[in-house]
Each structure stands twice: as structure tokens, then as C-alpha cells.
Design an enzyme around this catalytic site. Structure first.
Site, PDB file in Angstrom:
ATOM      1  N   HIS A 273       0.853  -1.067   0.013  1.00 22.60           N
ATOM      2  CA  HIS A 273       0.046  -0.024   0.225  1.00 22.60           C
ATOM      3  C   HIS A 273       1.074   1.161  -0.089  1.00 22.60           C
ATOM      4  O   HIS A 273       1.872   1.367   0.988  1.00 22.60           O
ATOM      5  CB  HIS A 273      -0.985  -0.075   1.376  1.00 22.60           C
ATOM      6  CG  HIS A 273      -1.772   1.069   1.302  1.00 22.60           C
ATOM      7  ND1 HIS A 273      -3.346   0.932   1.513  1.00 22.60           N
ATOM      8  CD2 HIS A 273      -1.782   2.418   1.185  1.00 22.60           C
ATOM      9  CE1 HIS A 273      -3.954   2.084   1.498  1.00 22.60           C
ATOM     10  NE2 HIS A 273      -2.896   2.976   1.576  1.00 22.60           N
TER      11      HIS A 273
ATOM     12  N   HIS B 185       3.432   4.132   0.370  1.00 21.96           N
ATOM     13  CA  HIS B 185       3.508   5.014   1.480  1.00 21.96           C
ATOM     14  C   HIS B 185       5.005   5.702   1.499  1.00 21.96           C
ATOM     15  O   HIS B 185       5.736   5.389   0.525  1.00 21.96           O
ATOM     16  CB  HIS B 185       3.549   4.013   2.905  1.00 21.96           C
ATOM     17  CG  HIS B 185       4.427   2.888   2.548  1.00 21.96           C
ATOM     18  ND1 HIS B 185       4.265   1.677   1.823  1.00 21.96           N
ATOM     19  CD2 HIS B 185       5.836   2.531   3.249  1.00 21.96           C
ATOM     20  CE1 HIS B 185       5.104   0.857   2.048  1.00 21.96           C
ATOM     21  NE2 HIS B 185       6.184   1.231   2.644  1.00 21.96           N
TER      22      HIS B 185
ATOM     23  N   HIS C 293       7.850   7.286   3.576  1.00 20.12           N
ATOM     24  CA  HIS C 293       8.494   7.628   5.006  1.00 20.12           C
ATOM     25  C   HIS C 293       9.221   8.739   5.210  1.00 20.12           C
ATOM     26  O   HIS C 293       9.924   9.478   4.383  1.00 20.12           O
ATOM     27  CB  HIS C 293       9.981   6.514   4.906  1.00 20.12           C
ATOM     28  CG  HIS C 293       9.451   4.905   4.891  1.00 20.12           C
ATOM     29  ND1 HIS C 293       9.435   4.226   5.834  1.00 20.12           N
ATOM     30  CD2 HIS C 293       9.246   4.284   3.678  1.00 20.12           C
ATOM     31  CE1 HIS C 293       9.447   2.866   5.316  1.00 20.12           C
ATOM     32  NE2 HIS C 293       9.208   3.063   4.017  1.00 20.12           N
TER      33      HIS C 293
END
Ligand code: 5GP
Ligand code: ZN
Length: 114
Positions: free
Chosen positions: A98, A100, A102
Site C-alpha cells: 500500500h 507509503h 517514510h
């Protein structure tokens, strides 16, 4: 999406430490931080990886970067600096499919990353 860890986190079925939320974006602390600040920013819509970003869903990415700046202000790291990283695919180290981002900060970060 069924069987997606981050969709379950957005739905509140799996607990997370929320840092920020709006209509498009959910952001929470990484369970295994690599720096004093390690936040994951994810679109509320399920997008598996960068490879699945399209003209129809790419607005979420702009919203994520908008949210990142707000979070950096909130955490007090906007001036000292931070890094935003996305791993795409297994060879790059993507383990959760999914999309993402960081957001990492709070120590001197090396370049290039390993
Ligand atoms: P990737 O390796 O796909 O780029 O990043 C996945 C990130 O998700 C990792 O940094 C990992 O520590 C984090 N992560 C995996 N499972 C969970 C979880 O259940 N909760 C939270 N908060 N983070 C998780
Ligand atoms: Zn998902």
C-alpha cells in the site's frame, strides 16, 4: 482493500499512533523506527505502489506532500531537515504493498542510501 495491512490501519482495525489525518491522507508512527522521527504517510485510497499511480489517483500524492510539510512543522523538524522516501518493489525494500512515504528525521542521514 481486504488483506491490506495499511487499509486495516486506516479503518482502525489495527491500532496505530496517528500523527496526522485529513480527507486524503493518514499518517502514523512507524512501528520499527530507523530514526528519532519516523512517520509513514499513506493515501486513504488503496494504491499498491508507485507503479499504480495514475492520472485518476495522483492527486493523493500531492496531498501527501502537502501533509508532510505540515507534519514537519508539527514535529519541529522543518528547519533542520528531513527525508521522504518511497520504496517501490521488492528489490527496493518495499514490504507493504500500500503506497507509503517514510518521513525520517532527527539524526544525520547518509547519502546515498544503502
Ligand atoms: P517498506 O519496507 O514497505 O518501505 O515500509 C514498510 C514500513 O511499515 C516499515 O518501515 C515497517 O516498520 C512498517 N510497518 C510494518 N508493519 C507495521 C504496523 O503494523 N504498524 C506500523 N505502525 N508500521 C508498520
Ligand atoms: Zn491498502
Amino acid at each position: 482493500m481486504a488483506d491490506c495491512l495499511f487499509c486495516s490501519i486506516i479503518a482502525g482495525e489495527i491500532p496505530s499512533k496517528k500523527v496526522y489525518e485529513d480527507e486524503w491522507v493518514y499518517a502514523f508512527e512507524d512501528i520499527s523506527p530507523v530514526a528519532p522521527h519516523h512517520v509513514l504517510l499513506i493515501p486513504k485510497e488503496h494504491i499498491a505502489s508507485v507503479n499504480e499511480i495514475t492520472a485518476e489517483n495522483s492527486a493523493a500524492v500531492a496531498k501527501i506532500y502537502e501533509a508532510a510539510g505540515k507534519i514537519a512543522q508539527q514535529l519541529g523538524i522543518a528547519q533542520e531537515g528531513y527525508r521522504i522516501v518511497t520504496n517501490c518493489g521488492e528489490k527496493a525494500g518495499q514490504t507493504v504493498f500500500h503506497l507509503h512515504f517514510h518521513l525520517i528525521a532527527g539524526r544525520d542521514l547518509q547519502w546515498p542510501p544503502g
